[in-house]
Design an enzyme around this catalytic site. Sequence first.
Site, mmCIF file in Angstrom:
data_model
loop_
_atom_site.group_PDB
_atom_site.id
_atom_site.type_symbol
_atom_site.label_atom_id
_atom_site.label_comp_id
_atom_site.label_asym_id
_atom_site.label_seq_id
_atom_site.Cartn_x
_atom_site.Cartn_y
_atom_site.Cartn_z
ATOM 1 N N HIS A 1 -8.994 19.521 12.536
ATOM 2 C CA HIS A 1 -9.468 20.645 13.343
ATOM 3 C C HIS A 1 -9.424 21.930 12.545
ATOM 4 O O HIS A 1 -8.479 22.174 11.786
ATOM 5 C CB HIS A 1 -8.664 20.796 14.639
ATOM 6 C CG HIS A 1 -7.187 20.840 14.445
ATOM 7 N ND1 HIS A 1 -6.423 19.696 14.257
ATOM 8 C CD2 HIS A 1 -6.315 21.881 14.387
ATOM 9 C CE1 HIS A 1 -5.155 20.034 14.106
ATOM 10 N NE2 HIS A 1 -5.064 21.359 14.176
ATOM 11 N N LEU A 2 -10.424 22.751 12.743
ATOM 12 C CA LEU A 2 -10.513 24.087 12.166
ATOM 13 C C LEU A 2 -10.011 25.071 13.218
ATOM 14 O O LEU A 2 -10.487 25.042 14.363
ATOM 15 C CB LEU A 2 -11.970 24.371 11.788
ATOM 16 C CG LEU A 2 -12.367 25.733 11.226
ATOM 17 C CD1 LEU A 2 -13.669 25.576 10.410
ATOM 18 C CD2 LEU A 2 -12.567 26.796 12.310
ATOM 19 N N HIS A 3 -9.044 25.909 12.834
ATOM 20 C CA HIS A 3 -8.627 27.004 13.709
ATOM 21 C C HIS A 3 -9.488 28.238 13.380
ATOM 22 O O HIS A 3 -9.531 28.666 12.218
ATOM 23 C CB HIS A 3 -7.175 27.413 13.438
ATOM 24 C CG HIS A 3 -6.132 26.418 13.830
ATOM 25 N ND1 HIS A 3 -5.465 26.466 15.030
ATOM 26 C CD2 HIS A 3 -5.609 25.366 13.162
ATOM 27 C CE1 HIS A 3 -4.560 25.485 15.082
ATOM 28 N NE2 HIS A 3 -4.631 24.802 13.963
ATOM 29 N N ASN B 1 -4.475 23.513 9.016
ATOM 30 C CA ASN B 1 -3.141 23.014 8.701
ATOM 31 C C ASN B 1 -3.287 21.541 8.330
ATOM 32 O O ASN B 1 -3.821 20.759 9.125
ATOM 33 C CB ASN B 1 -2.218 23.189 9.914
ATOM 34 C CG ASN B 1 -1.966 24.649 10.249
ATOM 35 O OD1 ASN B 1 -1.857 25.484 9.350
ATOM 36 N ND2 ASN B 1 -1.890 24.958 11.527
ATOM 37 N N GLY C 1 2.385 22.587 8.952
ATOM 38 C CA GLY C 1 2.321 22.972 10.361
ATOM 39 C C GLY C 1 1.358 22.162 11.194
ATOM 40 O O GLY C 1 1.145 22.488 12.367
ATOM 41 N N GLN C 2 0.752 21.113 10.613
ATOM 42 C CA GLN C 2 -0.159 20.285 11.421
ATOM 43 C C GLN C 2 0.642 19.509 12.465
ATOM 44 O O GLN C 2 1.651 18.869 12.140
ATOM 45 C CB GLN C 2 -0.942 19.307 10.533
ATOM 46 C CG GLN C 2 -2.021 18.556 11.317
ATOM 47 C CD GLN C 2 -2.877 17.635 10.456
ATOM 48 O OE1 GLN C 2 -2.684 17.529 9.241
ATOM 49 N NE2 GLN C 2 -3.830 16.967 11.078
ATOM 50 N N SER C 3 0.215 19.604 13.721
ATOM 51 C CA SER C 3 0.910 18.909 14.814
ATOM 52 C C SER C 3 0.010 17.937 15.552
ATOM 53 O O SER C 3 0.503 17.019 16.212
ATOM 54 C CB SER C 3 1.510 19.918 15.801
ATOM 55 O OG SER C 3 0.492 20.714 16.376
ATOM 56 N N ASP D 1 -7.985 27.007 22.133
ATOM 57 C CA ASP D 1 -6.650 26.447 21.910
ATOM 58 C C ASP D 1 -5.797 26.642 23.169
ATOM 59 O O ASP D 1 -5.855 27.685 23.820
ATOM 60 C CB ASP D 1 -5.993 27.127 20.695
ATOM 61 C CG ASP D 1 -4.778 26.363 20.202
ATOM 62 O OD1 ASP D 1 -4.850 25.766 19.123
ATOM 63 O OD2 ASP D 1 -3.745 26.350 20.918
HETATM 64 P P1 5GP Z 1 -2.052 22.185 14.376
HETATM 65 O O1 5GP Z 1 -0.636 22.632 14.607
HETATM 66 O O2 5GP Z 1 -2.144 20.673 14.326
HETATM 67 O O3 5GP Z 1 -2.745 22.851 13.234
HETATM 68 O O4 5GP Z 1 -2.870 22.686 15.643
HETATM 69 C C1 5GP Z 1 -2.945 21.984 16.833
HETATM 70 C C2 5GP Z 1 -3.360 22.964 17.880
HETATM 71 O O5 5GP Z 1 -3.809 22.240 19.003
HETATM 72 C C3 5GP Z 1 -2.233 23.885 18.364
HETATM 73 O O6 5GP Z 1 -2.613 25.230 18.136
HETATM 74 C C4 5GP Z 1 -2.104 23.543 19.847
HETATM 75 O O7 5GP Z 1 -1.852 24.693 20.626
HETATM 76 C C5 5GP Z 1 -3.437 22.918 20.164
HETATM 77 N N1 5GP Z 1 -3.402 21.904 21.202
HETATM 78 C C6 5GP Z 1 -2.543 20.851 21.303
HETATM 79 N N2 5GP Z 1 -2.841 20.086 22.354
HETATM 80 C C7 5GP Z 1 -3.936 20.654 22.942
HETATM 81 C C8 5GP Z 1 -4.707 20.321 24.080
HETATM 82 O O8 5GP Z 1 -4.469 19.329 24.777
HETATM 83 N N3 5GP Z 1 -5.748 21.135 24.374
HETATM 84 C C9 5GP Z 1 -6.051 22.241 23.625
HETATM 85 N N4 5GP Z 1 -7.094 22.978 24.011
HETATM 86 N N5 5GP Z 1 -5.332 22.572 22.535
HETATM 87 C C10 5GP Z 1 -4.296 21.804 22.199
#
Ligand code: 5GP
Length: 110
Positions: free
Chosen positions: A96-98, A83, A89-91, A28
Site C-alpha cells: 500500500h502507498l500512503h 513502509n 513500520g509495516q503492519s 486510512d
Molecule cells: P502500515 O503500517 O502497514 O504501513 O500501514 C497500514 C495502515 O493501514 C495503517 O495506517 C492503518 O491505520 C491502516 N489500516 C489498518 N486496517 C485498516 C482497515 O481495516 N481499514 C482502513 N481504511 N485502514 C486500515
Amino acid sequence: MCIFCKIAAGEIPTHFLYESEKVVAFKDLNPEAPSHVLVIPREHFENAAELAAVDSATLSELFGAARTIATFLGLDGYRIVFNTGASAGQSVFHAHLHLLGGRAFAWPPG
Ligand code: 5GP
Ligand code: ZN
C-alpha cells in the site's frame, strides 16, 4: 484473505476515492494527517518491493492514482510513503502507498 484483499474485493463496505481495474484508494482508518489515503493494488502482494519485482506497471499506477487524488483533494504538497517490512513500520502485509497531506511534515522522518 487479508484485510486489504477484503476491502479491494468489496467484502468490507468502503468508499473508494479512486478505483480502476488494478488499484483502489480509500481513507486510512487511523489518519496521521488531515488527508491520509491508502492506494493499493487489488491483487495481493506482500509489500511494495514484491510488487516492484512482479508488476512494476501496477506500482507505477499507484503513483499515478496518488497524483490524481492529491489534485482532487487540492493538496499543495504531500508525502508518499511505502513502509516495507516490520522494522520500517509495516503492519498490514498487503502492498500500500500512503498519501499524506494537509499539514507540514518533519524531515528526517521518525
Ligand atoms: P502500515 O503500517 O502497514 O504501513 O500501514 C497500514 C495502515 O493501514 C495503517 O495506517 C492503518 O491505520 C491502516 N489500516 C489498518 N486496517 C485498516 C482497515 O481495516 N481499514 C482502513 N481504511 N485502514 C486500515
Ligand atoms: Zn491482501
